[in-house]
Design a protein around this motif. Sequence first.
Motif, PDB file in Angstrom:
ATOM      1  N   GLY A 176       0.805  -1.206   0.000  1.00  0.00           N
ATOM      2  CA  GLY A 176       0.000   0.000   0.000  1.00  0.00           C
ATOM      3  C   GLY A 176       0.837   1.253   0.000  1.00  0.00           C
ATOM      4  N   ALA A 177       0.235   2.307   0.555  1.00  0.00           N
ATOM      5  CA  ALA A 177       0.889   3.610   0.584  1.00  0.00           C
ATOM      6  C   ALA A 177       0.656   4.237   1.945  1.00  0.00           C
ATOM      7  CB  ALA A 177       0.339   4.499  -0.517  1.00  0.00           C
ATOM      8  N   SER A 178       1.474   5.211   2.250  1.00  0.00           N
ATOM      9  CA  SER A 178       1.374   5.854   3.538  1.00  0.00           C
ATOM     10  C   SER A 178       1.760   7.320   3.402  1.00  0.00           C
ATOM     11  CB  SER A 178       2.326   5.165   4.516  1.00  0.00           C
ATOM     12  OG  SER A 178       2.256   5.766   5.780  1.00  0.00           O
ATOM     13  N   LEU A 179       1.130   8.180   4.204  1.00  0.00           N
ATOM     14  CA  LEU A 179       1.524   9.585   4.297  1.00  0.00           C
ATOM     15  C   LEU A 179       2.373   9.753   5.542  1.00  0.00           C
ATOM     16  CD1 LEU A 179      -1.734  11.547   3.397  1.00  0.00           C
ATOM     17  CD2 LEU A 179       0.344  11.395   2.046  1.00  0.00           C
ATOM     18  N   VAL A 180       3.472  10.477   5.403  1.00  0.00           N
ATOM     19  CA  VAL A 180       4.390  10.713   6.516  1.00  0.00           C
ATOM     20  C   VAL A 180       4.518  12.215   6.709  1.00  0.00           C
ATOM     21  CG1 VAL A 180       6.761  10.424   7.332  1.00  0.00           C
ATOM     22  CG2 VAL A 180       5.669   8.604   6.011  1.00  0.00           C
ATOM     23  N   GLU A 181       4.307  12.690   7.938  1.00  0.00           N
ATOM     24  CA  GLU A 181       4.414  14.115   8.229  1.00  0.00           C
ATOM     25  C   GLU A 181       5.880  14.535   8.233  1.00  0.00           C
ATOM     26  OE1 GLU A 181       2.591  17.406  11.306  1.00  0.00           O
ATOM     27  OE2 GLU A 181       2.304  15.284  11.713  1.00  0.00           O
ATOM     28  N   VAL A 182       6.195  15.585   7.444  1.00  0.00           N
ATOM     29  CA  VAL A 182       7.584  16.012   7.302  1.00  0.00           C
ATOM     30  C   VAL A 182       7.775  17.517   7.444  1.00  0.00           C
ATOM     31  CG1 VAL A 182       8.263  14.067   5.854  1.00  0.00           C
ATOM     32  CG2 VAL A 182       7.356  16.142   4.784  1.00  0.00           C
ATOM     33  N   GLY A 183       6.718  18.292   7.580  1.00  0.00           N
ATOM     34  CA  GLY A 183       6.832  19.745   7.694  1.00  0.00           C
ATOM     35  C   GLY A 183       6.613  20.444   6.376  1.00  0.00           C
ATOM     36  N   VAL A 222       4.603  13.753   2.895  1.00  0.00           N
ATOM     37  CA  VAL A 222       5.011  13.073   1.663  1.00  0.00           C
ATOM     38  C   VAL A 222       4.269  11.742   1.613  1.00  0.00           C
ATOM     39  CG1 VAL A 222       7.298  14.128   1.454  1.00  0.00           C
ATOM     40  CG2 VAL A 222       7.065  11.983   2.710  1.00  0.00           C
ATOM     41  N   ARG A 223       4.059  11.282   0.404  1.00  0.00           N
ATOM     42  CA  ARG A 223       3.397   9.988   0.220  1.00  0.00           C
ATOM     43  C   ARG A 223       4.438   8.962  -0.183  1.00  0.00           C
ATOM     44  NH1 ARG A 223      -1.892   7.938  -1.262  1.00  0.00           N
ATOM     45  NH2 ARG A 223      -1.632   6.024  -2.429  1.00  0.00           N
ATOM     46  N   LEU A 224       4.421   7.854   0.521  1.00  0.00           N
ATOM     47  CA  LEU A 224       5.317   6.731   0.231  1.00  0.00           C
ATOM     48  C   LEU A 224       4.496   5.619  -0.407  1.00  0.00           C
ATOM     49  CD1 LEU A 224       6.999   6.413   3.738  1.00  0.00           C
ATOM     50  CD2 LEU A 224       7.796   7.782   1.812  1.00  0.00           C
ATOM     51  N   ALA A 225       4.944   5.112  -1.538  1.00  0.00           N
ATOM     52  CA  ALA A 225       4.323   3.934  -2.148  1.00  0.00           C
ATOM     53  C   ALA A 225       5.149   2.731  -1.723  1.00  0.00           C
ATOM     54  CB  ALA A 225       4.284   4.062  -3.656  1.00  0.00           C
ATOM     55  N   LEU A 269       6.362  11.387  -3.149  1.00  0.00           N
ATOM     56  CA  LEU A 269       5.549  12.418  -3.778  1.00  0.00           C
ATOM     57  C   LEU A 269       5.105  13.410  -2.711  1.00  0.00           C
ATOM     58  CD1 LEU A 269       4.074  13.241  -6.438  1.00  0.00           C
ATOM     59  CD2 LEU A 269       2.140  11.919  -5.602  1.00  0.00           C
ATOM     60  N   PRO A 270       5.263  14.715  -2.958  1.00  0.00           N
ATOM     61  CA  PRO A 270       4.775  15.678  -1.977  1.00  0.00           C
ATOM     62  C   PRO A 270       3.271  15.484  -1.753  1.00  0.00           C
ATOM     63  CG  PRO A 270       6.136  16.783  -3.612  1.00  0.00           C
ATOM     64  CD  PRO A 270       5.888  15.381  -4.104  1.00  0.00           C
ATOM     65  N   GLY A 271       2.864  15.416  -0.512  1.00  0.00           N
ATOM     66  CA  GLY A 271       1.460  15.210  -0.195  1.00  0.00           C
ATOM     67  C   GLY A 271       0.562  16.286  -0.761  1.00  0.00           C
ATOM     68  N   GLY A 272       1.063  17.513  -0.828  1.00  0.00           N
ATOM     69  CA  GLY A 272       0.269  18.619  -1.362  1.00  0.00           C
ATOM     70  C   GLY A 272      -0.152  18.426  -2.801  1.00  0.00           C
ATOM     71  N   TYR A 273       0.539  17.564  -3.535  1.00  0.00           N
ATOM     72  CA  TYR A 273       0.173  17.301  -4.923  1.00  0.00           C
ATOM     73  C   TYR A 273      -1.075  16.428  -5.009  1.00  0.00           C
ATOM     74  CZ  TYR A 273       4.810  18.994  -6.384  1.00  0.00           C
ATOM     75  OH  TYR A 273       5.932  19.753  -6.617  1.00  0.00           O
ATOM     76  N   LEU A 274      -1.491  15.850  -3.880  1.00  0.00           N
ATOM     77  CA  LEU A 274      -2.612  14.915  -3.872  1.00  0.00           C
ATOM     78  C   LEU A 274      -3.869  15.481  -3.213  1.00  0.00           C
ATOM     79  CD1 LEU A 274      -0.517  11.846  -2.751  1.00  0.00           C
ATOM     80  CD2 LEU A 274      -1.287  12.360  -5.058  1.00  0.00           C
ATOM     81  N   ALA A 275      -3.830  16.749  -2.820  1.00  0.00           N
ATOM     82  CA  ALA A 275      -4.965  17.323  -2.094  1.00  0.00           C
ATOM     83  C   ALA A 275      -5.421  18.619  -2.755  1.00  0.00           C
ATOM     84  CB  ALA A 275      -4.583  17.592  -0.642  1.00  0.00           C
ATOM     85  N   VAL A 276      -6.627  19.003  -2.444  1.00  0.00           N
ATOM     86  CA  VAL A 276      -7.201  20.242  -2.955  1.00  0.00           C
ATOM     87  C   VAL A 276      -7.160  21.283  -1.838  1.00  0.00           C
ATOM     88  CG1 VAL A 276      -9.313  21.297  -3.852  1.00  0.00           C
ATOM     89  CG2 VAL A 276      -8.712  18.954  -4.491  1.00  0.00           C
ATOM     90  N   PRO A 277      -6.670  22.489  -2.139  1.00  0.00           N
ATOM     91  CA  PRO A 277      -6.656  23.540  -1.109  1.00  0.00           C
ATOM     92  C   PRO A 277      -8.066  23.850  -0.608  1.00  0.00           C
ATOM     93  CG  PRO A 277      -5.267  24.155  -2.963  1.00  0.00           C
ATOM     94  CD  PRO A 277      -6.030  22.930  -3.375  1.00  0.00           C
ATOM     95  N   ASP A 278      -8.149  24.250   0.661  1.00  0.00           N
ATOM     96  CA  ASP A 278      -9.448  24.622   1.225  1.00  0.00           C
ATOM     97  C   ASP A 278      -9.831  26.029   0.752  1.00  0.00           C
ATOM     98  OD1 ASP A 278      -8.008  26.442   2.803  1.00  0.00           O
ATOM     99  OD2 ASP A 278      -8.162  25.231   4.617  1.00  0.00           O
ATOM    100  N   ARG A 279     -10.921  26.558   1.250  1.00  0.00           N
ATOM    101  CA  ARG A 279     -11.430  27.869   0.809  1.00  0.00           C
ATOM    102  C   ARG A 279     -10.464  29.008   1.089  1.00  0.00           C
ATOM    103  NH1 ARG A 279     -17.654  26.994   2.655  1.00  0.00           N
ATOM    104  NH2 ARG A 279     -18.123  25.558   0.956  1.00  0.00           N
ATOM    105  N   GLU A 280      -9.613  28.843   2.078  1.00  0.00           N
ATOM    106  CA  GLU A 280      -8.619  29.866   2.412  1.00  0.00           C
ATOM    107  C   GLU A 280      -7.314  29.666   1.644  1.00  0.00           C
ATOM    108  OE1 GLU A 280     -10.311  28.226   5.088  1.00  0.00           O
ATOM    109  OE2 GLU A 280     -11.769  29.864   4.966  1.00  0.00           O
ATOM    110  N   GLY A 281      -7.263  28.675   0.770  1.00  0.00           N
ATOM    111  CA  GLY A 281      -6.068  28.407  -0.030  1.00  0.00           C
ATOM    112  C   GLY A 281      -5.026  27.544   0.652  1.00  0.00           C
ATOM    113  N   ARG A 282      -5.345  27.002   1.826  1.00  0.00           N
ATOM    114  CA  ARG A 282      -4.400  26.120   2.533  1.00  0.00           C
ATOM    115  C   ARG A 282      -4.550  24.691   2.028  1.00  0.00           C
ATOM    116  NH1 ARG A 282      -6.677  28.913   7.537  1.00  0.00           N
ATOM    117  NH2 ARG A 282      -8.233  27.338   7.102  1.00  0.00           N
ATOM    118  N   ASN A 283      -3.433  24.077   1.788  1.00  0.00           N
ATOM    119  CA  ASN A 283      -3.439  22.693   1.343  1.00  0.00           C
ATOM    120  C   ASN A 283      -3.236  21.804   2.568  1.00  0.00           C
ATOM    121  OD1 ASN A 283      -2.600  20.099   0.346  1.00  0.00           O
ATOM    122  ND2 ASN A 283      -2.269  21.060  -1.636  1.00  0.00           N
TER     123      ASN A 283
END
Length: 72
Positions: free
Chosen positions: A4-11, A49-52, A29-43
């Motif tokens: 599988g895959a896992s997200l790891v908190e890296v800052g 990072v995502r580990l496969a 892969l940077p985790g931000g590439y896999l998410a949509v920013p919220d209404r305030e523009g925060r991702n």
Amino acid sequence: GDLGASLVEVGDGEAATVELWRRGGVKVLPGGYLAVPDREGRNPARGYVRLAMVHDEATLERALDRLVEVLG
């Protein structure tokens, strides 16, 4: 087998991705590439990072050791 895959908190996902590749030879892969920013523009995944985890156990163990070595 495929573990599988896992997200790891890296800052900062983009900076960690570059460091892991440059210093450890580990592709993530940077985790931000896999998410949509919220209404305030925060991702919400920017700090991850995502580990496969798709290689054999020995290869994964070496890669995870290098991840810890590079990122602390």
